[in-house]
Design a protein around this motif. Structure first.
Motif, PDB file in Angstrom:
ATOM      1  N   SER A 171     -11.191   0.815   9.940  1.00  0.00           N
ATOM      2  CA  SER A 171     -11.787   0.138   8.638  1.00  0.00           C
ATOM      3  C   SER A 171     -12.426  -0.952   8.765  1.00  0.00           C
ATOM      4  O   SER A 171     -12.083  -1.881   9.400  1.00  0.00           O
TER       5      SER A 171
ATOM      6  N   HIS B 271      -1.622   1.771   5.119  1.00  0.00           N
ATOM      7  CA  HIS B 271      -0.725   2.512   3.895  1.00  0.00           C
ATOM      8  C   HIS B 271       0.685   2.486   4.385  1.00  0.00           C
ATOM      9  O   HIS B 271       0.974   2.565   5.363  1.00  0.00           O
ATOM     10  N   ARG B 272       1.511   1.978   3.593  1.00  0.00           N
ATOM     11  CA  ARG B 272       2.744   1.587   3.614  1.00  0.00           C
ATOM     12  C   ARG B 272       3.545   2.822   2.936  1.00  0.00           C
ATOM     13  O   ARG B 272       3.239   3.319   1.696  1.00  0.00           O
ATOM     14  N   ARG B 273       4.624   3.227   3.669  1.00  0.00           N
ATOM     15  CA  ARG B 273       5.256   4.448   3.107  1.00  0.00           C
ATOM     16  C   ARG B 273       7.098   4.023   3.155  1.00  0.00           C
ATOM     17  O   ARG B 273       7.305   3.683   4.341  1.00  0.00           O
TER      18      ARG B 273
ATOM     19  N   ILE C 220      -8.857   8.417   6.950  1.00  0.00           N
ATOM     20  CA  ILE C 220      -7.510   8.696   7.041  1.00  0.00           C
ATOM     21  C   ILE C 220      -7.520   9.965   5.905  1.00  0.00           C
ATOM     22  O   ILE C 220      -7.951   9.972   4.992  1.00  0.00           O
TER      23      ILE C 220
ATOM     24  N   HIS D 240       0.753  -1.297  -0.019  1.00  0.00           N
ATOM     25  CA  HIS D 240       0.085   0.087   0.268  1.00  0.00           C
ATOM     26  C   HIS D 240       0.993   1.275   0.016  1.00  0.00           C
ATOM     27  O   HIS D 240       0.478   2.170   0.482  1.00  0.00           O
ATOM     28  N   GLN D 241       1.997   1.177  -0.754  1.00  0.00           N
ATOM     29  CA  GLN D 241       3.106   2.188  -0.844  1.00  0.00           C
ATOM     30  C   GLN D 241       2.273   3.309  -1.588  1.00  0.00           C
ATOM     31  O   GLN D 241       1.473   3.113  -2.443  1.00  0.00           O
ATOM     32  N   ASP D 242       2.380   4.593  -0.995  1.00  0.00           N
ATOM     33  CA  ASP D 242       2.147   5.786  -1.671  1.00  0.00           C
ATOM     34  C   ASP D 242       2.467   5.662  -3.321  1.00  0.00           C
ATOM     35  O   ASP D 242       3.574   5.624  -3.794  1.00  0.00           O
ATOM     36  N   THR D 243       1.487   5.861  -4.232  1.00  0.00           N
ATOM     37  CA  THR D 243       1.610   5.442  -5.761  1.00  0.00           C
ATOM     38  C   THR D 243       2.229   6.688  -6.294  1.00  0.00           C
ATOM     39  O   THR D 243       2.863   6.769  -7.341  1.00  0.00           O
TER      40      THR D 243
ATOM     41  N   HIS E   2      -1.181  11.017   6.478  1.00  0.00           N
ATOM     42  CA  HIS E   2      -0.162  10.801   5.767  1.00  0.00           C
ATOM     43  C   HIS E   2       1.326  11.708   5.889  1.00  0.00           C
ATOM     44  O   HIS E   2       2.192  11.284   5.823  1.00  0.00           O
TER      45      HIS E   2
ATOM     46  N   PHE F 214       4.415   2.614   8.381  1.00  0.00           N
ATOM     47  CA  PHE F 214       2.952   2.183   8.228  1.00  0.00           C
ATOM     48  C   PHE F 214       2.005   3.127   9.105  1.00  0.00           C
ATOM     49  O   PHE F 214       2.079   3.363  10.075  1.00  0.00           O
TER      50      PHE F 214
ATOM     51  N   ASP G 273      -7.832  -2.313   3.651  1.00  0.00           N
ATOM     52  CA  ASP G 273      -8.174  -0.947   3.124  1.00  0.00           C
ATOM     53  C   ASP G 273      -7.761   0.239   4.121  1.00  0.00           C
ATOM     54  O   ASP G 273      -7.469   1.285   3.656  1.00  0.00           O
TER      55      ASP G 273
END
Length: 137
Positions: A125, A133-135, A98, A3-6, A103, A119, A130
């Motif tokens: 959720s 979120h991975r960064r 979120i 779930h990395q920021d695209t 973020h 994370f 869902d």
């Protein structure tokens, strides 16, 4: 499950951190399946700590994060929710949604702590995947 920021180009991690990431995600999902959404953040925090330590990981809770300003180290009251194995920052939430500020908070914590992987996990959720979120920096 990445779930990395695209908007951020993929930056590969060493295998040890990837394994650690997989364990963190699996642990969070186990806690969520057991408790479900709707509880306070601190409940998920203590349960996730228990799950991670049961799996043999070192977890620090509410780690003080100093801010350096004009050459001085200042205690601005910043706290990392969890720091796993001294390498992975986990910011926990139990909120309806979120927001961009969440973020930004994780990104700032990663930079201030000089860590590459973090994370943002929202336990409120319905399906936890869902809310993860991975960064990577």
């Amino acid at each position: 499950m990445d779930h990395q920021d695209t908007k951020t180009p993929r930056k590969d991690l060493e295998p040890r951190l990837e394994e650690l990431a997989a364990t963190i995600v699996d642990s969070a999902i186990k806690v969520h399946r057991s408790l479900g959404p709707g509880l306070l953040e601190n409940v998920y925090e203590v349960c996730l700590i228990r799950e991670l330590t049961t799996r043999g990981l070192k977890v620090q809770r509410q780690v003080s994060l100093p801010v350096f300003y004009e050459g001085l180290e200042l205690d601005a009251g910043l706290r990392l929710d969890l720091l796993v194995e001294g390498d992975v920052v986990i910011e926990l939430k139990a909120v309806e949604a979120i927001l961009p500020v969440h973020h930004a908070q994780l990104l700032t914590y990663l930079k201030l702590a000089d860590k590459r992987l973090g994370f943002l996990i929202n336990f409120n959720s319905p399906v936890l995947k869902d809310g993860i979120h991975r960064r990577i920096l």
